[in-house]
Design a protein around this motif. Structure first.
Motif, PDB file in Angstrom:
ATOM      1  N   ASN A   1       0.837  -1.202   0.000  1.00 13.65           N
ATOM      2  CA  ASN A   1       0.000   0.000   0.000  1.00 13.65           C
ATOM      3  C   ASN A   1       0.875   1.257   0.000  1.00 13.65           C
ATOM      4  OD1 ASN A   1       0.807   0.444   2.672  1.00 13.65           O
ATOM      5  ND2 ASN A   1      -1.095  -0.380   3.539  1.00 13.65           N
ATOM      6  N   ALA A   2       0.251   2.417   0.047  1.00 16.34           N
ATOM      7  CA  ALA A   2       0.976   3.691  -0.033  1.00 16.34           C
ATOM      8  C   ALA A   2       1.916   3.901   1.147  1.00 16.34           C
ATOM      9  CB  ALA A   2      -0.009   4.849  -0.151  1.00 16.34           C
ATOM     10  N   SER A   3       1.708   3.186   2.244  1.00 19.23           N
ATOM     11  CA  SER A   3       2.595   3.257   3.418  1.00 19.23           C
ATOM     12  C   SER A   3       3.695   2.205   3.356  1.00 19.23           C
ATOM     13  CB  SER A   3       1.787   3.063   4.700  1.00 19.23           C
ATOM     14  OG  SER A   3       0.787   4.033   4.817  1.00 19.23           O
ATOM     15  N   SER A   4       3.812   1.513   2.242  1.00 16.81           N
ATOM     16  CA  SER A   4       4.797   0.447   2.001  1.00 16.81           C
ATOM     17  C   SER A   4       4.560  -0.806   2.828  1.00 16.81           C
ATOM     18  CB  SER A   4       6.227   0.962   2.227  1.00 16.81           C
ATOM     19  OG  SER A   4       6.528   1.950   1.272  1.00 16.81           O
ATOM     20  N   THR A   5       3.366  -0.956   3.371  1.00 22.11           N
ATOM     21  CA  THR A   5       3.011  -2.172   4.109  1.00 22.11           C
ATOM     22  C   THR A   5       2.618  -3.257   3.113  1.00 22.11           C
ATOM     23  OG1 THR A   5       2.202  -0.847   5.958  1.00 22.11           O
ATOM     24  CG2 THR A   5       1.446  -3.147   5.851  1.00 22.11           C
ATOM     25  N   LEU A   6       3.171  -4.453   3.284  1.00 25.25           N
ATOM     26  CA  LEU A   6       2.830  -5.561   2.408  1.00 25.25           C
ATOM     27  C   LEU A   6       1.364  -5.926   2.593  1.00 25.25           C
ATOM     28  CD1 LEU A   6       3.858  -7.693   0.365  1.00 25.25           C
ATOM     29  CD2 LEU A   6       4.311  -9.171   2.344  1.00 25.25           C
ATOM     30  N   VAL A   7       0.609  -5.885   1.507  1.00 24.10           N
ATOM     31  CA  VAL A   7      -0.817  -6.206   1.531  1.00 24.10           C
ATOM     32  C   VAL A   7      -1.039  -7.652   1.094  1.00 24.10           C
ATOM     33  CG1 VAL A   7      -3.058  -5.639   0.511  1.00 24.10           C
ATOM     34  CG2 VAL A   7      -1.480  -3.813   1.150  1.00 24.10           C
ATOM     35  N   ASP A   8      -0.315  -8.082   0.043  1.00 21.21           N
ATOM     36  CA  ASP A   8      -0.464  -9.440  -0.455  1.00 21.21           C
ATOM     37  C   ASP A   8       0.761  -9.814  -1.273  1.00 21.21           C
ATOM     38  OD1 ASP A   8      -1.755 -11.890  -0.753  1.00 21.21           O
ATOM     39  OD2 ASP A   8      -2.955 -11.246  -2.464  1.00 21.21           O
ATOM     40  N   SER A   9       0.975 -11.106  -1.438  1.00 21.91           N
ATOM     41  CA  SER A   9       2.038 -11.602  -2.306  1.00 21.91           C
ATOM     42  C   SER A   9       1.573 -12.928  -2.910  1.00 21.91           C
ATOM     43  CB  SER A   9       3.346 -11.804  -1.534  1.00 21.91           C
ATOM     44  OG  SER A   9       3.201 -12.804  -0.561  1.00 21.91           O
ATOM     45  N   CYS A  10       2.207 -13.296  -4.003  1.00 20.50           N
ATOM     46  CA  CYS A  10       1.892 -14.559  -4.674  1.00 20.50           C
ATOM     47  C   CYS A  10       3.166 -15.046  -5.348  1.00 20.50           C
ATOM     48  CB  CYS A  10       0.785 -14.356  -5.698  1.00 20.50           C
ATOM     49  SG  CYS A  10       0.348 -15.869  -6.600  1.00 20.50           S
ATOM     50  N   SER A  11       3.524 -16.289  -5.081  1.00 20.92           N
ATOM     51  CA  SER A  11       4.730 -16.884  -5.663  1.00 20.92           C
ATOM     52  C   SER A  11       4.369 -18.032  -6.586  1.00 20.92           C
ATOM     53  CB  SER A  11       5.642 -17.424  -4.559  1.00 20.92           C
ATOM     54  OG  SER A  11       6.084 -16.396  -3.723  1.00 20.92           O
ATOM     55  N   TYR A  12       5.243 -18.265  -7.551  1.00 19.74           N
ATOM     56  CA  TYR A  12       5.097 -19.426  -8.422  1.00 19.74           C
ATOM     57  C   TYR A  12       6.467 -20.038  -8.651  1.00 19.74           C
ATOM     58  CZ  TYR A  12       6.466 -16.079 -12.050  1.00 19.74           C
ATOM     59  OH  TYR A  12       7.127 -15.118 -12.776  1.00 19.74           O
ATOM     60  N   ASN A  13       6.480 -21.333  -8.968  1.00 20.36           N
ATOM     61  CA  ASN A  13       7.712 -22.054  -9.218  1.00 20.36           C
ATOM     62  C   ASN A  13       7.383 -23.206 -10.168  1.00 20.36           C
ATOM     63  OD1 ASN A  13      10.199 -23.260  -9.185  1.00 20.36           O
ATOM     64  ND2 ASN A  13      10.155 -23.844  -7.024  1.00 20.36           N
ATOM     65  N   SER A  14       7.192 -22.870 -11.435  1.00 14.82           N
ATOM     66  CA  SER A  14       6.798 -23.893 -12.396  1.00 14.82           C
ATOM     67  C   SER A  14       7.064 -23.445 -13.829  1.00 14.82           C
ATOM     68  CB  SER A  14       5.306 -24.199 -12.249  1.00 14.82           C
ATOM     69  OG  SER A  14       4.885 -25.093 -13.251  1.00 14.82           O
ATOM     70  N   THR A  15       7.582 -24.346 -14.624  1.00 16.71           N
ATOM     71  CA  THR A  15       7.674 -24.100 -16.060  1.00 16.71           C
ATOM     72  C   THR A  15       6.592 -24.903 -16.777  1.00 16.71           C
ATOM     73  OG1 THR A  15       9.291 -25.886 -16.271  1.00 16.71           O
ATOM     74  CG2 THR A  15      10.160 -23.643 -16.043  1.00 16.71           C
ATOM     75  N   ARG A  16       5.823 -25.647 -16.010  1.00 16.83           N
ATOM     76  CA  ARG A  16       4.759 -26.482 -16.572  1.00 16.83           C
ATOM     77  C   ARG A  16       3.557 -25.661 -16.981  1.00 16.83           C
ATOM     78  NH1 ARG A  16       2.182 -31.724 -13.542  1.00 16.83           N
ATOM     79  NH2 ARG A  16       1.063 -32.519 -15.334  1.00 16.83           N
ATOM     80  N   TYR A  17       3.299 -24.568 -16.281  1.00 19.24           N
ATOM     81  CA  TYR A  17       2.151 -23.728 -16.540  1.00 19.24           C
ATOM     82  C   TYR A  17       2.589 -22.329 -16.960  1.00 19.24           C
ATOM     83  CZ  TYR A  17      -0.018 -27.509 -13.958  1.00 19.24           C
ATOM     84  OH  TYR A  17      -0.418 -28.744 -13.550  1.00 19.24           O
ATOM     85  N   ASP A  18       1.675 -21.560 -17.554  1.00 23.72           N
ATOM     86  CA  ASP A  18       1.986 -20.199 -17.993  1.00 23.72           C
ATOM     87  C   ASP A  18       1.524 -19.162 -16.987  1.00 23.72           C
ATOM     88  OD1 ASP A  18       2.983 -21.243 -20.357  1.00 23.72           O
ATOM     89  OD2 ASP A  18       1.070 -21.080 -21.385  1.00 23.72           O
ATOM     90  N   TYR A  19       0.680 -19.563 -16.038  1.00 21.04           N
ATOM     91  CA  TYR A  19       0.117 -18.615 -15.090  1.00 21.04           C
ATOM     92  C   TYR A  19      -0.099 -19.283 -13.737  1.00 21.04           C
ATOM     93  CZ  TYR A  19      -4.219 -21.067 -16.136  1.00 21.04           C
ATOM     94  OH  TYR A  19      -5.173 -22.037 -16.288  1.00 21.04           O
ATOM     95  N   LYS A  20      -0.343 -18.461 -12.740  1.00 15.60           N
ATOM     96  CA  LYS A  20      -0.612 -18.945 -11.383  1.00 15.60           C
ATOM     97  C   LYS A  20      -1.871 -18.256 -10.875  1.00 15.60           C
ATOM     98  CE  LYS A  20       0.005 -20.307  -7.041  1.00 15.60           C
ATOM     99  NZ  LYS A  20       1.096 -20.483  -6.167  1.00 15.60           N
ATOM    100  N   ILE A  21      -2.838 -19.045 -10.394  1.00 17.92           N
ATOM    101  CA  ILE A  21      -4.000 -18.510  -9.706  1.00 17.92           C
ATOM    102  C   ILE A  21      -3.593 -18.403  -8.241  1.00 17.92           C
ATOM    103  CG2 ILE A  21      -6.418 -18.883  -9.081  1.00 17.92           C
ATOM    104  CD1 ILE A  21      -6.014 -18.393 -12.082  1.00 17.92           C
ATOM    105  N   CYS A  22      -3.691 -17.234  -7.699  1.00 16.79           N
ATOM    106  CA  CYS A  22      -3.223 -17.001  -6.327  1.00 16.79           C
ATOM    107  C   CYS A  22      -4.322 -17.215  -5.303  1.00 16.79           C
ATOM    108  CB  CYS A  22      -2.681 -15.589  -6.213  1.00 16.79           C
ATOM    109  SG  CYS A  22      -1.385 -15.261  -7.441  1.00 16.79           S
TER     110      CYS A  22
END
Length: 156
Positions: free
Chosen positions: A135-156
């Motif tokens: 957010n504007a205060s630099s507080t982490l609101v959300d994150s999403c990680s992926y680790n795959s070459t099998r897929y083109d996208y990640k649903i978080c």
């Protein structure tokens, strides 16, 4: 006999009331819902159409519009050119905004990072990365990680 039946019915009914569904943790009000990290045709020369095939979707799960002015989206690197900062922008209640890597005209549903310059313009690694939303205060609101070459996208 009738009293026993009524008592048994009352006990069974009470037992049904006591049984409840498990509580689930509520996610953040504004959340990353999808990362499309391997755009169609990539790797290529970094054409704008391919850059715009790489994107992150962010959803407002609340019943009120939220200003994202000053919020930022970035990947795992510490590179300053891998940070997208929202200008004046309000995400409507229950709405989703797509942040595309390339260039285009910003709308209420799509924002553009504005990157160009070939293969180095891509933000999201094709195999492993993390998206961070602050957010504007630099507080982490959300994150999403992926680790795959099998897929083109990640649903978080």
């Amino acid at each position: 006999m009738r009293i026993r039946s009524l008592l048994m019915a009352a006990v069974l009914a009470a037992g049904v009331v006591v049984v409840s569904q498990p509580a689930y943790a509520a996610g953040p009000a504004i959340q990353i819902t999808k990362i499309y990290y391997d755009s169609p045709g990539s790797p290529d020369s970094g054409a704008n159409s391919s850059l715009n095939g790489e994107y992150v979707q962010i959803k407002n799960t609340t019943k009120k519009a939220v200003s994202l002015k000053g919020w930022n989206l970035r990947d795992k690197t510490n590179r300053s050119d891998h940070v997208y900062t929202f200008g004046t922008f309000t995400l409507g209640a229950g709405k989703t905004v797509t942040v595309r890597t390339g260039k285009g005209t910003n709308t209420a549903t799509t924002r553009y990072w504005g990157r160009s310059g070939g293969t180095l313009a891509y933000i999201w690694n094709q195999a492993k990365d993390t998206a961070y939303l602050r957010n504007a205060s630099s507080t982490l609101v959300d994150s999403c990680s992926y680790n795959s070459t099998r897929y083109d996208y990640k649903i978080c």
